[in-house]
Motif scaffolding. Sequence first.
Motif, PDB file in Angstrom:
ATOM      1  N   GLU A  96     -60.719 -36.113 -36.857  1.00 25.90           N
ATOM      2  CA  GLU A  96     -59.783 -36.719 -36.333  1.00 25.90           C
ATOM      3  C   GLU A  96     -58.263 -36.271 -36.455  1.00 25.90           C
ATOM      4  O   GLU A  96     -57.090 -36.022 -36.199  1.00 25.90           O
ATOM      5  CB  GLU A  96     -59.558 -38.523 -36.280  1.00 25.90           C
ATOM      6  CG  GLU A  96     -60.057 -39.161 -34.751  1.00 25.90           C
ATOM      7  CD  GLU A  96     -61.254 -40.234 -35.992  1.00 25.90           C
ATOM      8  OE1 GLU A  96     -60.309 -40.752 -36.729  1.00 25.90           O
ATOM      9  OE2 GLU A  96     -61.529 -41.293 -34.861  1.00 25.90           O
ATOM     10  N   THR A 112     -55.219 -34.612 -34.880  1.00 26.25           N
ATOM     11  CA  THR A 112     -53.885 -35.747 -35.076  1.00 26.25           C
ATOM     12  C   THR A 112     -52.544 -34.105 -36.065  1.00 26.25           C
ATOM     13  O   THR A 112     -51.730 -34.014 -35.512  1.00 26.25           O
ATOM     14  CB  THR A 112     -53.728 -36.287 -35.876  1.00 26.25           C
ATOM     15  OG1 THR A 112     -54.699 -37.572 -35.727  1.00 26.25           O
ATOM     16  CG2 THR A 112     -51.890 -37.055 -36.742  1.00 26.25           C
ATOM     17  N   PRO A 121     -54.338 -35.663 -30.698  1.00 26.23           N
ATOM     18  CA  PRO A 121     -55.818 -36.764 -30.884  1.00 26.23           C
ATOM     19  C   PRO A 121     -56.220 -37.111 -29.785  1.00 26.23           C
ATOM     20  O   PRO A 121     -56.674 -37.561 -29.741  1.00 26.23           O
ATOM     21  CB  PRO A 121     -54.445 -38.013 -31.211  1.00 26.23           C
ATOM     22  CG  PRO A 121     -53.329 -37.366 -30.739  1.00 26.23           C
ATOM     23  CD  PRO A 121     -53.173 -36.274 -30.813  1.00 26.23           C
TER      24      PRO A 121
END
Length: 176
Positions: free
Chosen positions: A66, A70, A75
Amino acid sequence: MIELFLMRHGIALDLGTGGIVRDEDRPLSEAGRKKMREAAEGIRWLDPRFNLILTSPLRRCRETAEIVATTLGQPEIVSPFDALAPGQGFQTEGDSPPRLITDLAASSFERVLLVGHLPDLAELTSWLLAGHRNLNVEFKRGTLCLIEVTSLPPRGPDRLRWVLSPGQLRQLGHRH
């Protein structure tokens, strides 16, 4: 050509810390998050343009994936992949490909990031490059490597493009 990026999860809390009793519940430590964010900046500098990020279902791998996704502004491309759970992906008989490879072959992509654990990532790297699990491949937490394969399952010798330590990734990230 298919590009397989293999990454070991970042630094996680030890069992027993903060009442954590199950290995699968271990989160990244605060230092692990910080270092992974810096390493993710280095990955962004590499501009890998992943089609997919597959992660072990364990918390520390999900958090690592993640952070990378991101940072890359992607994401939505992170998915859990059971074959990346510890001890699951390298189930094989004889010369047949590991389960991880056969499961991956069912997906469609050109560039995938696999976030997982030791010894599975090291064994997969060895199998892709040498056809057996016995190469001594080191994956420190946060290490990223790129292996090019012609197909899944591979039909010929695959090519190790590079291996970057977490420190090298962080140095790349500081170039931004």
